[in-house]
Write an enzyme that holds these catalytic residues in place. Sequence first.
Site, PDB file in Angstrom:
ATOM      1  N   THR A  17       0.831  -1.202   0.000  1.00  0.00           N
ATOM      2  CA  THR A  17       0.000   0.000   0.000  1.00  0.00           C
ATOM      3  C   THR A  17       0.867   1.254   0.000  1.00  0.00           C
ATOM      4  OG1 THR A  17      -1.522  -1.253   1.410  1.00  0.00           O
ATOM      5  CG2 THR A  17      -1.985   1.083   1.123  1.00  0.00           C
ATOM      6  N   ARG A  21       7.975  -2.831   2.724  1.00  0.00           N
ATOM      7  CA  ARG A  21       8.217  -2.938   4.163  1.00  0.00           C
ATOM      8  C   ARG A  21       8.613  -4.365   4.515  1.00  0.00           C
ATOM      9  NH1 ARG A  21       3.365   0.839   6.688  1.00  0.00           N
ATOM     10  NH2 ARG A  21       3.765   2.523   5.208  1.00  0.00           N
ATOM     11  N   SER A 112       6.610   3.690   8.518  1.00  0.00           N
ATOM     12  CA  SER A 112       5.456   4.421   9.035  1.00  0.00           C
ATOM     13  C   SER A 112       5.071   4.008  10.457  1.00  0.00           C
ATOM     14  CB  SER A 112       4.289   4.254   8.063  1.00  0.00           C
ATOM     15  OG  SER A 112       3.251   5.109   8.408  1.00  0.00           O
ATOM     16  N   HIS A 113       3.844   3.484  10.613  1.00  0.00           N
ATOM     17  CA  HIS A 113       3.348   3.179  11.958  1.00  0.00           C
ATOM     18  C   HIS A 113       3.811   1.816  12.458  1.00  0.00           C
ATOM     19  CE1 HIS A 113       0.734   1.440   9.006  1.00  0.00           C
ATOM     20  NE2 HIS A 113       0.322   0.577   9.908  1.00  0.00           N
ATOM     21  N   LYS A 125       9.967   4.060   0.461  1.00  0.00           N
ATOM     22  CA  LYS A 125       8.965   4.401  -0.540  1.00  0.00           C
ATOM     23  C   LYS A 125       9.514   5.458  -1.476  1.00  0.00           C
ATOM     24  CE  LYS A 125       6.481   6.821   3.155  1.00  0.00           C
ATOM     25  NZ  LYS A 125       5.213   7.209   3.752  1.00  0.00           N
ATOM     26  N   ASP A 276       2.209   9.644  13.605  1.00  0.00           N
ATOM     27  CA  ASP A 276       2.840   8.320  13.547  1.00  0.00           C
ATOM     28  C   ASP A 276       4.329   8.419  13.216  1.00  0.00           C
ATOM     29  OD1 ASP A 276       2.547   9.117  10.919  1.00  0.00           O
ATOM     30  OD2 ASP A 276       2.311   7.066  10.188  1.00  0.00           O
ATOM     31  N   ASP A 278       6.266   8.344  10.558  1.00  0.00           N
ATOM     32  CA  ASP A 278       6.772   9.243   9.520  1.00  0.00           C
ATOM     33  C   ASP A 278       5.981  10.547   9.405  1.00  0.00           C
ATOM     34  OD1 ASP A 278       4.598   7.762   8.566  1.00  0.00           O
ATOM     35  OD2 ASP A 278       5.223   7.994   6.488  1.00  0.00           O
ATOM     36  N   ASP A 280       2.749  11.313   8.878  1.00  0.00           N
ATOM     37  CA  ASP A 280       1.655  11.598   7.946  1.00  0.00           C
ATOM     38  C   ASP A 280       0.268  11.304   8.524  1.00  0.00           C
ATOM     39  OD1 ASP A 280       2.015   8.877   7.849  1.00  0.00           O
ATOM     40  OD2 ASP A 280       2.288   8.741   5.674  1.00  0.00           O
ATOM     41  N   ARG A 281       0.222  10.612   9.663  1.00  0.00           N
ATOM     42  CA  ARG A 281      -1.094  10.338  10.264  1.00  0.00           C
ATOM     43  C   ARG A 281      -1.399  11.320  11.390  1.00  0.00           C
ATOM     44  NH1 ARG A 281      -2.400   3.965  10.422  1.00  0.00           N
ATOM     45  NH2 ARG A 281      -1.520   3.453   8.389  1.00  0.00           N
ATOM     46  N   THR A 343      -7.789   2.249  -1.137  1.00  0.00           N
ATOM     47  CA  THR A 343      -6.920   2.567  -0.011  1.00  0.00           C
ATOM     48  C   THR A 343      -5.507   2.889  -0.494  1.00  0.00           C
ATOM     49  OG1 THR A 343      -8.181   1.191   1.497  1.00  0.00           O
ATOM     50  CG2 THR A 343      -5.868   1.561   2.059  1.00  0.00           C
ATOM     51  N   GLU A 362      -8.351   9.302   4.696  1.00  0.00           N
ATOM     52  CA  GLU A 362      -8.574   7.874   4.876  1.00  0.00           C
ATOM     53  C   GLU A 362      -8.983   7.621   6.316  1.00  0.00           C
ATOM     54  OE1 GLU A 362      -5.985   5.156   2.386  1.00  0.00           O
ATOM     55  OE2 GLU A 362      -4.527   6.503   3.245  1.00  0.00           O
ATOM     56  N   GLU A 363      -9.697   6.517   6.519  1.00  0.00           N
ATOM     57  CA  GLU A 363     -10.140   6.165   7.868  1.00  0.00           C
ATOM     58  C   GLU A 363      -8.973   5.840   8.794  1.00  0.00           C
ATOM     59  OE1 GLU A 363      -9.393   2.885   8.801  1.00  0.00           O
ATOM     60  OE2 GLU A 363      -8.593   2.633   6.776  1.00  0.00           O
ATOM     61  N   SER A 364      -7.816   5.545   8.193  1.00  0.00           N
ATOM     62  CA  SER A 364      -6.646   5.136   8.967  1.00  0.00           C
ATOM     63  C   SER A 364      -5.865   6.334   9.489  1.00  0.00           C
ATOM     64  CB  SER A 364      -5.759   4.262   8.097  1.00  0.00           C
ATOM     65  OG  SER A 364      -5.431   4.951   6.895  1.00  0.00           O
ATOM     66  N   LYS A 375      -0.505  12.493   2.899  1.00  0.00           N
ATOM     67  CA  LYS A 375      -1.276  12.883   4.063  1.00  0.00           C
ATOM     68  C   LYS A 375      -0.328  13.582   5.023  1.00  0.00           C
ATOM     69  CE  LYS A 375      -1.185   8.127   5.946  1.00  0.00           C
ATOM     70  NZ  LYS A 375      -0.852   7.149   4.909  1.00  0.00           N
ATOM     71  N   ARG A 495      -8.696  -6.626   7.661  1.00  0.00           N
ATOM     72  CA  ARG A 495      -9.367  -5.460   8.237  1.00  0.00           C
ATOM     73  C   ARG A 495     -10.849  -5.534   7.881  1.00  0.00           C
ATOM     74  NH1 ARG A 495      -4.886  -2.753   9.644  1.00  0.00           N
ATOM     75  NH2 ARG A 495      -3.267  -2.234   8.139  1.00  0.00           N
TER      76      ARG A 495
HETATM   77  C1  VG1 Z   1      -2.666   1.168   5.851  1.00  0.00           C
HETATM   78  C2  VG1 Z   1      -3.931   1.992   5.861  1.00  0.00           C
HETATM   79  C3  VG1 Z   1      -3.995   2.873   4.628  1.00  0.00           C
HETATM   80  C4  VG1 Z   1      -2.727   3.739   4.556  1.00  0.00           C
HETATM   81  C5  VG1 Z   1      -1.500   2.856   4.611  1.00  0.00           C
HETATM   82  C6  VG1 Z   1      -0.216   3.663   4.660  1.00  0.00           C
HETATM   83  O1  VG1 Z   1      -2.653   0.324   4.715  1.00  0.00           O
HETATM   84  O2  VG1 Z   1      -5.060   1.165   5.925  1.00  0.00           O
HETATM   85  O3  VG1 Z   1      -5.153   3.669   4.688  1.00  0.00           O
HETATM   86  O4  VG1 Z   1      -2.718   4.475   3.355  1.00  0.00           O
HETATM   87  O5  VG1 Z   1      -1.535   2.033   5.771  1.00  0.00           O
HETATM   88  O6  VG1 Z   1      -0.211   4.526   5.735  1.00  0.00           O
HETATM   89  P1  VG1 Z   1      -3.080  -1.226   4.791  1.00  0.00           P
HETATM   90  O7  VG1 Z   1      -2.849  -1.757   3.417  1.00  0.00           O
HETATM   91  O8  VG1 Z   1      -2.239  -1.872   5.833  1.00  0.00           O
HETATM   92  O9  VG1 Z   1      -4.526  -1.245   5.188  1.00  0.00           O
HETATM   93  V1  VG1 Z   1       1.249   4.845   6.518  1.00  0.00           V
HETATM   94  O10 VG1 Z   1       1.024   6.082   7.631  1.00  0.00           O
HETATM   95  O11 VG1 Z   1       1.621   3.363   7.142  1.00  0.00           O
HETATM   96  O12 VG1 Z   1       2.279   5.248   5.250  1.00  0.00           O
HETATM   97 CO    CO Z   2       2.680   7.015   8.182  1.00  0.00          CO
END
Ligand code: VG1
Ligand code: CO
Length: 542
Positions: A17, A21, A112-113, A125, A276, A278, A280-281, A343, A362-364, A375, A495
């Site tokens: 996504t 990773r 990221s997270h 990325k 988070d 990096d 962006d959240r 997504t 996004e909901e995340s 983001k 999910r």
């Molecule tokens: C998750 C989230 C998605 C987000 C992605 C990257 O992906 O659901 O909404 O864009 O992380 O965010 P997935 O495929 O695990 O559902 V980040 O802050 O990790 O770059």
């Molecule tokens: Co992130």
Amino acid sequence: MIKTIATQPFDGQKPGTSGLRKKVTVFQEPHYLENFVQSLFDAVDIIPGATLVVGGDGRYHNRAAIQIVLKMAAANGFSRIVVGRGGILSTPAVSHLIRSRKAFGGIVLSASHNPGGPDGDFGIKYNVGNGGPAPEKVTDSAFARTKDISAYRIVEASDIDLDKLGESRIETARIEIVDPVEDYATLMATLFDFPRIRALFASGFTMRFDSMHAVTGPYAVRILEGLLGAPIGTVINAQPLEDFGGGHPDPNLVHARHLYDLAMSPDGPDLCAASDGDGDRNLIIGKGQFVTPSDSLAILAANAHLAPGYRAGIAGIARSMPTSRAADRVAKALGVNFYETPTGWKFFGNLLDAGKITLCGEESAGTGSNHVREKDGLWAVLLWLDILAARKQSVREIVQDHWRTYGRDFYTRHDYEEVDAAAAEQLMKDLRARLAALPGQKFGAFEIASADDFAYHDPVDGSDSRNQGIRILLQGGLRMVYRLSGTGTAGATLRIYLERFEPRPEHHGAETQAALADLIALSTSLPDIPGRLKRDAPSVIT
Ligand code: VG1
Ligand code: CO
């Protein structure tokens, strides 16, 4: 001296996504990172004079990886490489630098997270010239390249001092170490009414911002405590650490539970927020009022015109498919464009570039606008602050007012993490096979209205993306969505996204899990989650 090093392909270097990773230990295998970076460079036509922006979230292996990226970028034809001091740049700051420097692209070293440290995760990325994540055609061709790569190019040189601002060289490439915060802070000051927010803090408004020992520390300290005059101590865990202080830099209700508890306590601050790994959240919790990311997008869209950067109004809103439909109703009320995308932030880029939308989310816990092509966690917090300062109301008042006007979407996401990958794939496959037969079927009080596997046709470049998640709509405005995560590094993560629209204000006070209890039960029984995944309960509920 530029060297060509022979190598062999690695399996599984498929970007998910948001980039590639893997465990740190995988990235530490000889040639692993090099193969992927060369494949990325081979997937794009690097033009003469090209600039590359490079930074990361400070996690374990960040510095070592950046040295490799610099030497490979110099060997692959980049003329200038802009790097954040200490190897630090948030994802939105990279996006901004790519745009402001008219760079060819950028590389963010981050998972990221996901947790960090020697036993944690690492990631990489690639972003393109508009500042946004590489579109699928780029990541697909990089992945294809990883499968037949036989050599990579790298300069043999000593390491660059990442902590010293200024310029140096690797071969003919100029390496420029920049302050990671400055340009980003300047951009924020153009979007928001800083004097008004400063006055808000001066009037006694209290806030707690948790950087979770990740990348936003320096940004939040400089902007919130520096430029906006929030009291020292407003930002906590501000020092980026290689292992995030042992924590998990995911600002959700599990890993940032302390913030939730603080916000709900009688003498808690007016606003609690976090970002988070990096940057962006964003997590937003007002005093006594949690704001779901889906609601946050809708509320920010409805109020964006109060901030100077959006005074002229917004062109449109986009949300990822699993995000609740709260923003749809705001778009309708404003009479602006609305789009539903798969997504992942990469799908917003074309819409933003074409001027079709201004805000997206996004909901995340991801929200952003056309100011960059990622983001942006701190941006979302600043927009909330500006709206709070303009409306002179609490988060709670604003949220409840929004529900009264637009109705409330009870919304939750249940994650089953690190389950058996084959079982999860089979579950999705079997559910997909049932989709055509589901409409009209009754389950207790529920009746299925429609069911499909989400596909997206990009209205700008005409590309199609299929299999983006299973949507099941029920009569009466309820929805269940199933998809597999594309960011995990172990097993699979399923999910399940659940929502119910409630227009009646007298029912808005219910607790979310209770308000969705019947739907939750149906969502687990329909595909037989306990039988197939051997789990009685989700690992994370947000
Ligand atoms: C998750 C989230 C998605 C987000 C992605 C990257 O992906 O659901 O909404 O864009 O992380 O965010 P997935 O495929 O695990 O559902 V980040 O802050 O990790 O770059
Ligand atoms: Co992130």
